[in-house]
Design an enzyme around this catalytic site. Structure first.
Site, mmCIF file in Angstrom:
data_model
loop_
_atom_site.group_PDB
_atom_site.id
_atom_site.type_symbol
_atom_site.label_atom_id
_atom_site.label_comp_id
_atom_site.label_asym_id
_atom_site.label_seq_id
_atom_site.Cartn_x
_atom_site.Cartn_y
_atom_site.Cartn_z
ATOM 1 N N ASP A 61 21.088 22.984 -0.546
ATOM 2 C CA ASP A 61 20.587 22.136 0.535
ATOM 3 C C ASP A 61 19.197 22.653 0.849
ATOM 4 O O ASP A 61 19.032 23.778 1.330
ATOM 5 C CB ASP A 61 21.505 22.250 1.753
ATOM 6 N N ASN A 88 13.096 17.134 -6.304
ATOM 7 C CA ASN A 88 13.420 15.707 -6.240
ATOM 8 C C ASN A 88 14.090 15.297 -4.937
ATOM 9 O O ASN A 88 14.007 14.135 -4.540
ATOM 10 C CB ASN A 88 14.326 15.346 -7.418
ATOM 11 N N TYR A 167 8.352 8.547 6.193
ATOM 12 C CA TYR A 167 8.397 8.683 4.739
ATOM 13 C C TYR A 167 7.017 8.671 4.070
ATOM 14 O O TYR A 167 6.685 9.614 3.337
ATOM 15 C CB TYR A 167 9.300 7.605 4.143
ATOM 16 N N LYS A 171 5.236 11.953 2.093
ATOM 17 C CA LYS A 171 4.878 11.976 0.672
ATOM 18 C C LYS A 171 3.378 12.235 0.473
ATOM 19 O O LYS A 171 2.976 12.866 -0.508
ATOM 20 C CB LYS A 171 5.294 10.662 0.002
ATOM 21 N N THR A 202 17.338 2.145 -6.441
ATOM 22 C CA THR A 202 18.180 3.290 -6.098
ATOM 23 C C THR A 202 18.579 3.180 -4.634
ATOM 24 O O THR A 202 18.083 2.309 -3.904
ATOM 25 C CB THR A 202 17.433 4.619 -6.313
#
Length: 247
Positions: A61, A88, A167, A171, A202
Site C-alpha cells: 500500500d 502505477n 487528479y 499528475k 479501465t
C-alpha cells in the site's frame, strides 16, 4: 548465465498495471505484482502465471509507510536487488467532489497521498535495491491530463474536460517529480521517465463518459517500452505510444 530481471509494479492487480505485468513476464522478467489487497494480488498473479510467466503477488500500500518498508525488505531478502520499478498505483477521486471552486480538500489530499507522496515513498524505499542493478529503470505512470499543454490547447479534447482540483494537478506534480528524480539519479545510471497510457477503458477512466476503444493492454505498451530502455535511452521525459508528450 543471464541474471533474471526483477520488476515491481504497484497497483498491478488490474488495469494497465496488470497488463504491464503480463507483458514484462512474457519478456522473461520476474514480476512482483504489487497490490494493496494481497488476495486480489494473488488472484491476478495466479492467472498471469498460468500463462507461463513468473509473476508473484506482493502486498504494498503506497500510502502505508510500514507496508512499503516491509515490501522493500522482502525484495531485498529474496532477490537482493530491483531492476525495474513501475509506479502505477493511482486514484482519481470523485469528479463531483473535486471541482476546483467546491473541492473537498480531504479528498484532494487523499489523491495526492497516493499519486505523488506514494511515489516518493516507494521510490525512496526501493532506491537502495535499484542501486544494485546494472540497468535500473523507473517508470511513473502519469496521464495526459497532467500535460499543461494538452489542458490549455483549445484544439485538444482534454482542454474541454471539466476542471478538477485533484487528479490532473496530481499528475502534473508527478511529471515534475519525474524530472527531479531523473536529475538526481542521472549519475547513478538510473533512467527515470513518465508516461501516459492514453485513454484506455479501465476502472479509472470509465466515469469520464468518453468513447474509449483502447484497452489496458494497449496502454501498457509504453510502460513496457520505458521499462526496457537501453543504456542510451532518455531520462526525465514524458511519453505516450507515439513519442514525446509536451509538458
Amino acid at each position: 548465465m543471464v541474471e533474471e530481471t526483477i520488476a515491481l509494479i504497484t497497483g498491478a492487480n488490474k488495469g494497465v498495471g496488470r497488463a504491464a505485468a503480463r507483458r514484462l513476464a512474457e519478456r522473461g522478467m520476474t514480476v512482483l505484482l504489487g497490490s494493496r489487497h494481497l488476495g486480489r494480488g494473488e488472484e491476478a498473479a495466479e492467472a498471469l502465471t498460468a500463462g507461463g510467466g513468473d509473476v508473484r503477488a506482493l502486498r504494498i500500500d503506497v500510502t502505508d509507510a510500514a507496508a512499503v518498508e516491509a515490501a522493500a525488505a522482502w525484495i531485498g531478502e529474496r532477490f537482493g536487488r530491483l531492476d525495474v520499478l513501475v509506479n502505477n498505483a493511482g486514484i482519481s477521486g470523485s469528479p463531483g467532489a473535486t471541482a476546483p471552486a467546491t473541492a473537498d480538500l480531504d479528498l484532494v489530499r487523499t489523491v495526492f497521498e497516493t499519486n505523488v507522496f506514494g511515489v516518493i515513498a516507494v521510490t525512496n524505499a526501493m532506491l537502495p535495491l535499484l542501486s544494485r542493478s546494472a540497468a535500473a529503470r523507473i517508470v511513473n505512470v502519469s496521464s495526459g491530463v497532467g500535460s499543461l499543454a494538452y489542458m490549455t490547447d483549445p484544439d485538444h479534447y482534454m482542454s474541454r474536460l471539466p476542471g478538477h482540483a485533484a487528479y490532473p494537478p496530481s499528475k502534473a506534480a508527478l511529471n515534475a517529480l519525474t524530472v527531479q528524480y531523473a536529475r538526481d539519479l542521472r549519475e547513478r545510471g538510473v533512467l527515470v521517465n513518465a508516461c501516459t497510457p492514453g485513454p484506455c477503458a479501465t476502472d479509472l477512466t470509465r466515469h469520464l463518459g468518453l468513447p474509449l476503444t483502447r484497452t489496458a493492454d494497449d496502454g501498457a505498451a509504453v510502460v513496457v517500452r520505458l521499462a526496457t530502455l537501453g543504456a542510451d535511452g532518455p531520462s526525465g521525459g514524458f511519453f505516450d505510444e507515439d513519442g514525446v508528450v509536451p509538458w
